[in-house]
Scaffold this active site. Structure first.
Site, PDB file in Angstrom:
ATOM      1  N   GLU A 126       0.824  -1.217   0.000  1.00 61.53           N
ATOM      2  CA  GLU A 126       0.000   0.000   0.000  1.00 61.53           C
ATOM      3  C   GLU A 126       0.859   1.267   0.000  1.00 61.53           C
ATOM      4  O   GLU A 126       0.755   2.106   0.887  1.00 61.53           O
ATOM      5  CB  GLU A 126      -0.927   0.005   1.221  1.00 61.53           C
ATOM      6  CG  GLU A 126      -1.976  -1.094   1.200  1.00 61.53           C
ATOM      7  CD  GLU A 126      -3.166  -0.805   0.296  1.00 61.53           C
ATOM      8  OE1 GLU A 126      -3.093   0.151  -0.506  1.00 61.53           O
ATOM      9  OE2 GLU A 126      -4.161  -1.544   0.379  1.00 61.53           O
ATOM     10  N   GLU A 177      -3.681 -10.667  -0.139  1.00 62.75           N
ATOM     11  CA  GLU A 177      -4.552 -10.641   1.039  1.00 62.75           C
ATOM     12  C   GLU A 177      -5.949 -11.062   0.589  1.00 62.75           C
ATOM     13  O   GLU A 177      -6.444 -10.588  -0.434  1.00 62.75           O
ATOM     14  CB  GLU A 177      -4.629  -9.244   1.661  1.00 62.75           C
ATOM     15  CG  GLU A 177      -3.298  -8.775   2.221  1.00 62.75           C
ATOM     16  CD  GLU A 177      -3.308  -7.333   2.733  1.00 62.75           C
ATOM     17  OE1 GLU A 177      -4.373  -6.814   3.107  1.00 62.75           O
ATOM     18  OE2 GLU A 177      -2.216  -6.735   2.745  1.00 62.75           O
TER      19      GLU A 177
HETATM   20  C1  IPT Z   1      -5.080  -3.899   3.716  1.00 58.15           C
HETATM   21  C2  IPT Z   1      -3.685  -3.774   4.232  1.00 58.15           C
HETATM   22  O1  IPT Z   1      -2.744  -4.119   3.296  1.00 58.15           O
HETATM   23  C3  IPT Z   1      -3.433  -4.535   5.458  1.00 58.15           C
HETATM   24  O2  IPT Z   1      -2.248  -4.072   6.045  1.00 58.15           O
HETATM   25  C4  IPT Z   1      -4.582  -4.460   6.391  1.00 58.15           C
HETATM   26  O3  IPT Z   1      -4.795  -3.134   6.735  1.00 58.15           O
HETATM   27  C5  IPT Z   1      -5.783  -4.982   5.710  1.00 58.15           C
HETATM   28  O4  IPT Z   1      -6.055  -4.268   4.570  1.00 58.15           O
HETATM   29  C6  IPT Z   1      -7.020  -4.892   6.549  1.00 58.15           C
HETATM   30  O5  IPT Z   1      -6.887  -5.410   7.809  1.00 58.15           O
HETATM   31  S1  IPT Z   1      -5.547  -2.326   3.121  1.00 58.15           S
HETATM   32  C7  IPT Z   1      -7.288  -2.265   3.170  1.00 58.15           C
HETATM   33  C8  IPT Z   1      -7.774  -0.864   3.424  1.00 58.15           C
HETATM   34  C9  IPT Z   1      -7.844  -2.798   1.895  1.00 58.15           C
END
Ligand code: IPT
Length: 965
Positions: free
Chosen positions: A411, A487
Site C-alpha cells: 500500500e 490478502e
Molecule cells: C489492507 C492492508 O494491506 C493490510 O495491512 C490491512 O490493513 C488490511 O487491509 C485490513 O486489515 S488495506 C485495506 C484498506 C484494503
C-alpha cells in the site's frame, strides 16, 4: 532541503552504516548486547540530555529497559494503533515536536580473548530512527525499523569497559514509510551485537542453488566477497573454490513440502561460515509461477510479528510456535506483511518448509487520504531511502531457499521509486520474481496480485478476463502474469466465511495460484481489568486521539495464540488431500493436492459411528498416490449401526516430522451411511388444560395471557420466543466492506423487537399462541405462531412448532431465525449430536464433522477480542443441558438446529467492548435456530455470498423438549 535537516527528518536512509550483507552464522567472535540498558525517555528531541552519549556520562540513577523491547510496553508512553491514517500531520518529511526520544546506554566488557581489528556494531531492528555512539564517538544514524544496519567500531573498542549510547526517536521521516496497519511501538526491539570482522574474513556471500527438474541436477554457484572454499560433506565437496559452477546429479530439491537442506561451510583464511543450501528454481513461465518446474498453490497467511506482551519483539520460542501452528494447519506459505521478519524466522522457514514472500519495510498508505499528494513512492527525494530499504532486505535475506518472491512493500501507491526498487532487485537477484500489489498496471512486477477481490472477480481473473489495465500498453504484460491474492478472507472476528469458494477458484483455474489470508494473529495487547480479569486491548484503549479500534484484531489466532475457528476451517479447506467416501459404491476417492509429495507419508484409517458413537474402525490401505493424482480405493465391509450412521476416513502422518508427531491428522472426509428412521416426534397425545392459573400441556406450563412457557418439567424457564437478532460480527459491521448488514439491522430494529399476542388458543390437543413480532418505527414484522403439544404424562416430551411469516416490505437478510430460551444457569453441561466440535456457520462449516460432542456452556464461547456473535454449533440433531447431578433436559430438532448457549444475552454481547465485560447472569440463554445468516468477510472485503444469505421467507422451527432425569 535535505542538507539542512536534522538526521531524523532528512528523507535519506541515514549515514555511517556499512554496506548491507547477508545474515551469517560465523565462527568469528561476537558479543551480544541484549539485556538491560540504562534508559531515559524525553518528550521531544530538544529535551535530549546533554552529553548523554559521552563515555563518562553518569547514568547511575537512570532506570533500565530491556533490549530487545518496545518502551511503550514497559511503561514509557503508550501504544497507539492506526491502520491507514498517520497519527501525525501529513507534512513530509516533518514530524511533530512531540517526538518521544529514548536515550539508551550500556557498558560492556570486551572479553580478553577479543581479537582486535575490525568489528561492527549490528542492530537488527530499531523503531523508528536512531543515532549511535561508541565510547563517545558518533558512529552514524539510521532509519528502516525492521532492517539491520552495521557500524564500524573496531578502532574504537578498548580493552575492558566500553560504552554504547543510542538515541532513538519515535517519529522520523522514516515514519512516513512505515504506515503499516499495526501498533506504533518504538525502541530497540531486535537484538544488538558486536561482531568481530576478521582480516581475510568473509563479508558477504550469495548462494545460487538451482534445481533442474528435468534432469534432477542441482546447479550451484556461490558468489563471495573474497575468494572462499566451499565444503558440502553430503555432496562430496571439500574445500573447493566457492565461485566455481558445480553440478550435482540427483540432488534432492528443496520445497515447502520436503525442505531438504544441505549443510555447508564457506571458509576464508580468517573465517568459517556455516550455511544450509536448498536447491530450487523459481520461475514465471507461461503465465504460471513455477518452483522446480511445477506450478505451486499458495495456501498462505500474512504474518505480522506479534506477541501480546512483547509486541514486535517476539521471543524465539514464539517464532517457532508460529511456524509449527502453521504447518499443523496445512499452511504452506507466509507473506511477511509488511516488513522483513526477524532473520531467524526465515531460517526456520527453510528448515520446516514454507514458501515465503519477503516484504520490504515500506508502506505509505496514509497518503491515500490526501489524494496521494507527496507520496514518497513518486518523489525523487525519497528514492535513496526506498532503494536502501530494498537493498538491506535483499542483501540480508538472499540466501534463504524459502524466499521465492521479493515484495516491494504494501500500500505505497504508485511511482517511479517503486519501479527503481524493482529494477535494482531484478538486477541483483534474477532468481526471484517481484511482487507489489498497489500498482494495478503491474508494469515492473512478475506476479499479478490483488487484495480482497470478490469471488466473481477471482473467477474472471482466472479466465484472463479481468478489465484492461489503466494504461492499455501494459495490458499484455499483466494478462500474462500468474495471479495471487496477497490478502484475502479478512479473518476479523467471527469468520471468515466463503473460504471454500475461493479455494475452488484456485483449484479450477491454473492462473490462480492461491493467496494469503489476512492475517495470522490478532494484535491484541494483554491487559488486566481492575478485578484481575485478562483481556486484550485494541486501538483506542490507550487514549489515542486518532485510532482504528479493533481493526487490529483480525487474525486466525487470538492474541494468546489459541487457534480461532477460522484457522481450523482454513486448515480443513486447504488440506492437501481430499477424501470423498462413496459408501453406496463401496469406495473412497482420494485426491492428492500436494504439489510435489506423494501420499506415502500418510496413514489412512476408517471409522463408523452410529448416533456419534463409534461402532468399529480400522486401517484403510491406500496406495501411494503421486502429487496431483487420485485413486479410488475399495472400502472394507462396513458394519451397520443403529440410527444415523456416518463413515469417516482420516489421513494422518504415518511418522513424526519436524513439525508434528505421527498421528497428526492432515485430512478427513465423511459420508452418511444410514439415516435414522426412528420415530422421534411425539404424536399429539396430551390434553391441554388449565391448572393453577397456568395452561398446562404435558410437562409444560404456560402463562395464559402471553402464552409463553414458564415451566418445563418443573424447571422455571423464560421463553421460548422468536428471536432474529445476533450481536453483530465484525463482518456484519463491515468497517471496510461494501455494505453493513449491522447498520441496516439496527435501523429496522431487529435488536429491539416487541411481541404482541393476537390470540392464545387452547384446543383439545394443542396450544396455539398467535403473535406479531415487530420493532418500533417500522411496518416490518413477523407473524409468529407457536404450536405446542405433548405426549402424555408430565415426564413426556413437549413439542413446539413455530411458524414464522415475514409481514411487510422486507428486503434485507436476517441475522438468524429461531427461538430464544432462558434456562437456569445450573444446566451448564452440554452434549450434542450434530456438527462439531467447534463453532460453525453456513459459510464456515467445513471443519465441523458429524459426531457426538460434550462441552460446557462456558467452553462453547469463542473469545473474540471484540465480543460478537460466536460459538454457534450447526446441524444439531439433539442437544442436552444438564446440571452436575445429571438432571436437565434435551432438545431434539426436526430436523436440525443451529444452537448457541451463553450466560449472557445477545444484548449483553452486543454491548460489551472487551471480553472481560461479559458477566455471567443467572440464566443460560439458548438460541435454537432454523438458520443463521452466513459470515462473509465484509470487515474488509466481500460480504456473504448469495447462497448463504438468510432471506426473510416463511420458516418453521420444530423441536421437542424432554426432561433428562
Ligand atoms: C489492507 C492492508 O494491506 C493490510 O495491512 C490491512 O490493513 C488490511 O487491509 C485490513 O486489515 S488495506 C485495506 C484498506 C484494503
Amino acid at each position: 532541503m535535505s542538507q539542512s535537516l536534522p538526521y531524523h527528518l532528512d528523507p535519506g536512509p541515514g549515514t555511517g552504516g556499512r554496506t548491507p550483507r547477508a545474515t551469517s552464522t560465523s565462527d568469528a567472535p561476537s558479543l551480544s548486547l541484549d539485556g538491560d540498558w540504562r534508559f531515559r525517555l524525553v518528550p521531544t528531541v530538544a529535551d535530549a540530555t546533554a552529553g548523554f552519549h559521552d563515555a563518562d556520562f553518569d547514568d547511575a540513577d537512570w532506570a533500565t529497559l530491556p533490549v530487545p523491547a518496545h518502551w511503550q510496553l514497559h511503561g514509557y508512553g503508550k501504544p497507539a494503533y492506526t491502520n491507514v491514517q498517520y497519527p501525525f500531520p501529513v507534512d513530509p518529511p516533518f514530524v511533530p515536536d512531540e517526538n518521544p526520544t529514548g536515550e539508551y546506554r550500556r557498558t560492556f566488557q570486551l572479553p580478553q580473548s577479543w581479537p582486535g581489528g575490525d568489528a561492527v556494531l549490528r542492530f537488527e531492528g530499531v523503531d523508528s530512527c536512531f543515532a549511535v555512539w561508541c565510547n563517545g564517538v558518533e558512529l552514524g544514524n539510521s532509519k528502516g525499523s525492521r532492517l539491520p544496519v552495521e557500524f564500524a567500531v573496531g578502532e574504537l573498542l578498548a580493552p575492558g569497559e566500553n560504552v554504547i549510547a543510542v538515541r532513538v526517536h519515535q517519529w522520523s521521516s522514516g515514519s512516513y514509510l512505515e504506515d503499516q496497519d499495526m501498533w506504533w511501538l518504538s525502541g530497540i526491539f531486535r537484538s544488538v551485537s558486536i561482531l568481530a570482522r576478521p582480516a581475510d574474513g568473509l563479508a558477504d556471500f550469495f548462494v545460487h542453488a538451482d534445481f533442474d527438474h528435468q534432469t534432477g541436477t542441482g546447479r550451484l554457484r556461490v558468489e563471495t566477497s573474497t575468494p572462499a572454499l566451499l565444503s558440502i560433506p553430503e555432496l562430496g565437496v571439500t574445500d573447493a573454490p566457492a565461485a566455481e559452477v558445480r553440478e550435482f546429479a540427483d540432488v534432492e530439491p528443496w520445497s515447502a513440502e520436503s525442505p531438504r537442506l544441505y549443510d555447508a561451510e564457506l571458509a576464508t583464511p580468517g573465517e568459517r561460515v556455516r550455511l544450509r543450501i536448498g536447491f530450487r528454481t523459481v520461475a514465471v513461465r507461461d503465465g504460471q509461477l513455477l518452483v522446480n518446474g511445477k506450478a505451486i498453490l499458495l495456501r498462505g497467511v500474512n504474518r505480522h510479528e506479534w506477541h501480546p506482551d512483547h509486541g514486535r519483539a517476539v521471543p524465539a520460542e514464539t517464532r517457532r510456535e508460529d511456524l509449527l501452528l502453521m504447518k499443523r494447519h496445512n499452511i504452506n506459505a507466509v507473506r511477511t506483511s509488511h516488513y522483513p521478519p526477524h532473520p531467524d524466522f526465515l531460517a526456520l522457514c527453510d528448515e520446516l518448509g514454507l514458501w515465503v514472500i519477503d516484504e520490504c519495510d515500506l508502506e505509505t498508505h496514509g497518503f491515500s487520504l490526501v489524494g496521494w499528494a507527496g507520496n514518497p513512492s513518486a518523489d525523487p527525494v525519497w528514492r535513496p531511502a526506498l532503494l536502501d530499504r530494498m537493498r538491506r532486505m535483499v542483501e540480508r535475506d538472499k540466501n534463504h531457499p524459502s524466499i521465492i518472491i521479493w515484495s516491494l512493500g504494501n500500500e505505497a501507491g504508485t511511482g517511479d521509486n517503486l519501479a527503481a526498487m524493482a529494477d535494482w532487485t531484478h538486477d541483483r537477484d534474477p532468481g526471484r520474481p517481484i511482487h507489489y500489489e498497489g500498482d494495478y498496471d503491474s508494469p515492473y512486477v512478475d506476479v499479478y496480485s490483488r487484495m480482497y477481490p470478490k469471488h466473481a472477480e477471482v473467477a474472471a481473473i482466472g479466465l484472463g478476463e479481468e478489465p484492461v489495465t489503466a494504461d492499455p500498453r501494459l495490458d499484455a504484460h499483466r494478462r500474462g502474469l500468474p495471479f495471487i491474492m496477497c490478502e484475502y478472507a479478512h479473518a476479523m472476528g467471527t469468520g471468515p466465511g466463503g473460504l471454500r469458494e475461493y479455494q475452488e477458484l484456485f483449484e479450477r483455474h491454473p492462473r490462480n495460484q492461491g493467496g494469503f489470508v489476512w492475517e495470522w494473529i490478532d494484535h491484541g495487547i494483554r491487559q488486566h481489568a481492575e478485578d484481575g480479569t485478562e483481556f486484550f486491548a485494541y486501538g483506542g484503549d490507550f487514549g489515542e486521539v486518532v485510532h482504528d479500534g479493533n481493526f487490529v484484531a483480525d487474525g486466525l489466532l487470538f492474541p494468546d495464540r489459541q487457534p480461532s475457528p477460522g484457522l481450523v476451517e482454513f486448515g480443513k479447506i486447504i488440506a492437501p488431500v481430499r477424501i470423498t467416501p462413496d459408501p453406496a459404491a463401496g469406495t473412497v476417492l482420494v485426491e492428492n493436492g500436494y504439489d510435489f509429495a506423494d501420499t506415502a507419508h500418510l496413514a489412512f484409517t476408517w471409522s463408523v459411528a452410529a448416533e456419534g458413537v463409534e461402532v468399529e474402525s480400522g486401517v484403510l490401505e491406500v496406495p501411494a498416490i503421486a502429487a496431483g493424482g487420485s485413486a479410488t480405493v475399495a472400502l472394507p465391509e462396513l458394519p451397520s449401526g443403529k440410527g444415523e450412521t456416518w463413515l469417516t476416513i482420516s489421513a494422518a502422518l504415518a511418522g513424526g516430522t519436524s513439525w508434528a508427531q505421527a498421528g497428526h491428522e492432515i485430512a478427513w472426509g465423511e459420508a452418511l451411511i444410514a439415516t435414522d428412521d426412528a420415530e422421534r416426534a411425539p404424536t399429539n397425545g396430551s390434553i391441554v388444560e388449565v391448572r393453577d392459573g397456568l395452561i398446562v400441556v404435558g410437562p409444560g406450563a404456560f402463562d395464559p395471557h402471553s402464552g409463553v412457557l414458564r415451566e418445563f418439567a418443573g424447571i422455571g424457564v423464560e421463553g421460548p420466543v422468536l428471536d432474529v437478532w445476533r450481536a453483530p460480527t465484525d463482518n456484519d459491521v463491515a468497517m471496510h466492506g461494501e455494505w453493513s448488514a449491522a447498520t441496516e439491522w439496527r435501523r429496522i430494529g431487529l435488536d429491539r423487537l416487541t411481541h404482541r399476542v393476537i390470540a392464545v388458543e387452547t384446543g383439545e390437543r394443542e396450544l396455539v399462541v398467535r403473535t406479531r413480532v415487530a420493532a418500533a418505527t417500522t411496518n416490518l414484522g413477523f407473524r409468529t405462531d407457536y404450536h405446542w403439544s405433548a405426549q402424555g404424562s408430565d415426564d413426556g416430551a413437549l413439542r413446539l412448532r413455530v411458524d414464522v411469516t415475514p409481514d411487510g416490505p422486507w428486503w434485507c437478510p436476517l441475522p438468524r431465525i429461531g427461538v430464544r430460551l432462558g434456562v437456569p444457569g445450573r444446566f451448564e453441561n452440554v452434549e450434542w449430536f450434530g456438527r462439531g466440535p467447534g463453532e460453525a456457520y453456513p459459510d464456515m462449516r467445513e471443519a465441523a464433522r458429524v459426531g457426538r460432542f460434550t462441552s460446557t456452556v462456558d467452553d462453547l464461547q469463542t473469545p473474540y477480542v471484540f465480543p460478537q456473535e460466536n460459538g454457534n454449533r450447526t446441524g444439531v440433531r439433539w442437544a442436552s443441558l444438564t446440571a452436575s447431578d445429571g438432571t436437565g433436559f434435551r432438545i431434539d430438532g426436526h430436523p436440525h438446529l443451529e444452537v448457541t448457549a451463553r450466560r449472557w444475552t445477545s444484548a449483553d454481547l452486543d454491548a460489551a467492548k472487551h471480553t472481560n465485560e461479559l458477566r455471567a447472569g443467572e440464566l443460560v440463554w439458548l438460541n435454537l435456530d432454523i438458520a443463521q445468516q452466513g459470515l462473509g468477510s465484509a470487515s474488509c472485503g466481500p460480504g456473504v455470498l448469495p447462497k448463504y444469505r438468510l432471506l426473510p421467507v416463511p420458516s418453521t422451527i420444530e423441536l421437542t423438549l424432554r426432561p433428562v432425569r
